[in-house]
Write an enzyme that holds these catalytic residues in place. Structure first.
Site, PDB file in Angstrom:
ATOM      1  CD  GLU A  28      -8.870  -3.265  -1.824  1.00 37.87           C
ATOM      2  OE1 GLU A  28      -9.539  -4.300  -1.807  1.00 37.87           O
ATOM      3  OE2 GLU A  28      -7.770  -3.151  -1.250  1.00 37.87           O
ATOM      4  CG  ASP A  50      -2.010  -1.065   1.101  1.00 44.10           C
ATOM      5  OD1 ASP A  50      -2.440  -1.335  -0.035  1.00 44.10           O
ATOM      6  OD2 ASP A  50      -2.396  -1.629   2.132  1.00 44.10           O
TER       7      ASP A  50
END
EC number: 2.7.1.90
Lengths: 424, 424
Positions: free
Chosen positions: A251, A148
């Site tokens: 997402e 991330d």
């Protein structure tokens, strides 16, 4: 510190979601520790992360031959198993800390290397305080890892560069595909990528387009509230101009009401709630609003496991972070994390830095506003300059005669237990 | 035949879904044609396939430098554009055939190279009959291409080997990932792959597991009717034995009532029908029946566009088919397709063969029963022996400084029109 009083063993564990290069960090830790036999005895790995420490389920990495440890550098996933498990505070669960100390003492562990993201940095920080809080001498060093890219202080996180490369390459390839088909068939391609809170991975999708290879890419960031009307206008305009468009959707994209776009209350024929991805939701919106033919893909684990297309920068840095962690320990450090420090953009240069864990734990680094283009659907030159070097270079794994990459599986021989059971 | 009466131009077009290596076939056609300047004038490509021929939208490939044509070998997608368009029979639409002949005559075209799958072979067959049916001398040669691997006669189809490699590599990588997480998190990984009628691509997922790297893979083939109870038993057993399982599901899997499993009558909050993939459907079933944590991915275009991990066997064969097509034309052949003939399995050896188009058009080659394991969830040794060589070898594209593959975009300069408009 602990190191002054003779030879101690080291504990190493992998934490949270795994990546294409976390094993390269493991490789860096173990190979470097093996070079400091005067101070470090054995490296024990936790089977399934910190749970291995709590349950005294330790792996003796000294049983692995040099070649197997070297092969970790090109093997994706967590070779010792990972876990999602965050230690509570000392006040809330003192029993767990006492157990850790029992296990450390029983196996003469003086070094704690923890390889993970923000939550793991918090666990590592708590362990680093055991010397003070509970009188057990330990040096805890965090090894950064997260696809991330949301850890603070460090310029970037090992794991991210390879996902970024995978997403950029895949988006370019799929865009070439849809461009070929657009005249009579698919005009819109949608790729769903990871990153629930931060849009770093989604941003990498925009890298599919470059000066010498323009591609219409529309990015939906978690940092930008979804505006259906504006989005459809942009899609329509791109299709008009280029004949096709590629959409890279995180997402984590949310609508105005703060709900995940993926959470559209889908029900099956029996009225049961269905969990889907965000890509099919966006696809259905495009069908409804524009009636264009689309295709969609969800990369999911493929993106973070794709060692076959790992970035060389990323592999090098992942290894370097593991190596630096051991070197910091050898310098007597505790409660720190090695970092990547960018010293130059063009040509790209970096060096290893160091951060206090208290500055790292539980802090999430979002995409800066200056990295997202004004319309909210793309990235700025500043963002490109940042991302480019992280995706640079190829570092292919070896392949077997069957056409498949040769990834190593370790023996993972257990260390003989000395204590009783412990429930986690 | 046409070749005897002086120099003729050639027409080349790409048809149907594109692949990672269809441009390698284009490269083979154009490079080989350029070596026969005594017989072949220019190679004109149809912009967007046969539509380019009907609308007289031709591309002059002679305007492309040698280096650009060479770069087609490592560029995925259809460089001239493809289309989904099947010519009707001569009886049903004579006007289209008359138009083709007008365009061919106007541009002195005597060779017709058509690069596609079963439907395209049918179009090519019809064109090959124009000499007889309408008195226009033409040699039509089909160049095989399809990711589905469902063309008859040829041992395999260019395009398939690279998808197979991509799916096998991705399944292995994602399986390593889920294995690391299984202790406390995801235990089931589901990958949806292409292949609506034939399970060749799904079968490749099983190749992720090999003798020296066992992985529990459960394959759902379109050839095997879905049996929920039996499937859940198998998933449960694998998770019990290995701690995790990877499921590779073909988009074409059907339930007992003959409906696609993907077509589950999903409705959104407003009652609108939603089109989803089969992966989330299988995921939801696993949640309902077993309550196991899962992740799912849909590879979609990524799999057929993934030139970055193309199989060397596939690239070589795609080029060879293009080259052979021109050589067959030079031998005066018409209405044929070059094929891949496997002459030995171990070591793998192959040569170029030849098939009559009438034997190829509109025939679908399914997975033989002997390739699917008895329980219906895996592949046999025979299937492994067949698939292995097709995925063998790497053939990496060149990469730029930005970490992205350098795929070529042609100028695609139009040939001057000589005729009026034509509506398709």
């Amino acid at each position: 510190m602990a190191t002054s009083s003779g030879k101690k063993n080291a504990f190493y564990a992998q934490s949270g979601g795994v990546t294409a290069v976390i094993n390269a960090s493991a490789c860096g830790v173990i190979e470097t520790a093996r070079k400091h036999k005067d101070k470090i005895g054995k490296v024990y790995a936790g089977r399934n992360g910190i749970i291995g420490a709590l349950t005294e389920d330790l792996i003796d990495t000294s049983k692995e031959p040099k070649s197997a440890i070297a092969a970790l550098r090109h093997t994706p996933s967590g070779a010792f198993g990972s876990c999602r498990y965050k230690l509570k505070s000392l006040e809330q669960n003192q029993r767990e800390y006492e157990r850790l100390i029992e296990v450390f003492e029983a196996h003469n562990i003086g070094y704690f290397f923890y390889n993970g993201g923000g939550d793991s940095a918090d666990t590592c920080l708590k362990v680093s305080q055991l010397s003070k809080s509970m009188g057990y001498p330990i040096q805890a060093i965090h090894v950064p890892k997260t696809v991330d890219n949301d850890l603070p202080v460090t310029d970037n996180c090992p794991g991210f560069g390879s996902v970024a490369k995978y997403i950029a390459v895949s988006t370019r390839e799929a865009s070439f595909d849809v461009a070929s088909m657009a005249k009579t068939s698919t005009k819109v391609f949608i790729l769903e990528v990871m990153g629930r809170h931060a849009g770093w991975i989604a941003a990498a999708g925009a890298m599919a387009s470059s000066e010498d290879c323009e591609i219409p890419v529309v990015v939906l960031f978690p940092e930008v509230t979804f505006n259906r009307r504006k989005f459809m206008q942009t899609v329509k305009q791109k299709v008009k101009q280029f004949g096709y468009v590629s959409i890279v959707v995180s997402e984590g994209v949310k609508s105005r009401d703060g709900k995940f776009l993926a959470d559209q209350g889908l029900k099956d024929a029996f009225g049961h709630a269905q969990l889907g991805g965000v890509a099919p939701v966006v696809a259905n919106m495009i069908r409804e609003d524009l009636g264009l033919k689309y295709h969609w893909a969800v990369a999911d684990y493929l993106q973070r496991a794709a060692r076959h297309i790992a970035s060389k920068t990323d592999v090098d840095q992942a290894y370097a972070m593991g190596k630096a962690a051991v070197e910091l320990a050898m310098k007597g450090k505790n409660s720190v994390m090695p970092t990547v420090v960018r010293t130059s953009n063009n040509p790209y240069r970096w060096k290893v830095g160091e951060a206090r864990l208290s500055r790292v734990a539980n802090v999430e680094k979002m995409m800066p506003k200056s990295f997202i283009s004004k319309d909210g659907f793309g990235i700025t030159k500043k963002c490109r300059d940042y991302l480019g070097p992280l995706m640079k270079g190829e570092d292919y794994p070896p392949y077997g005669k069957d056409g498949l990459p040769k990834y190593v599986r370790l023996k993972n021989a257990p260390v003989k237990r000395k204590l009783g059971d412990f429930k986690v």
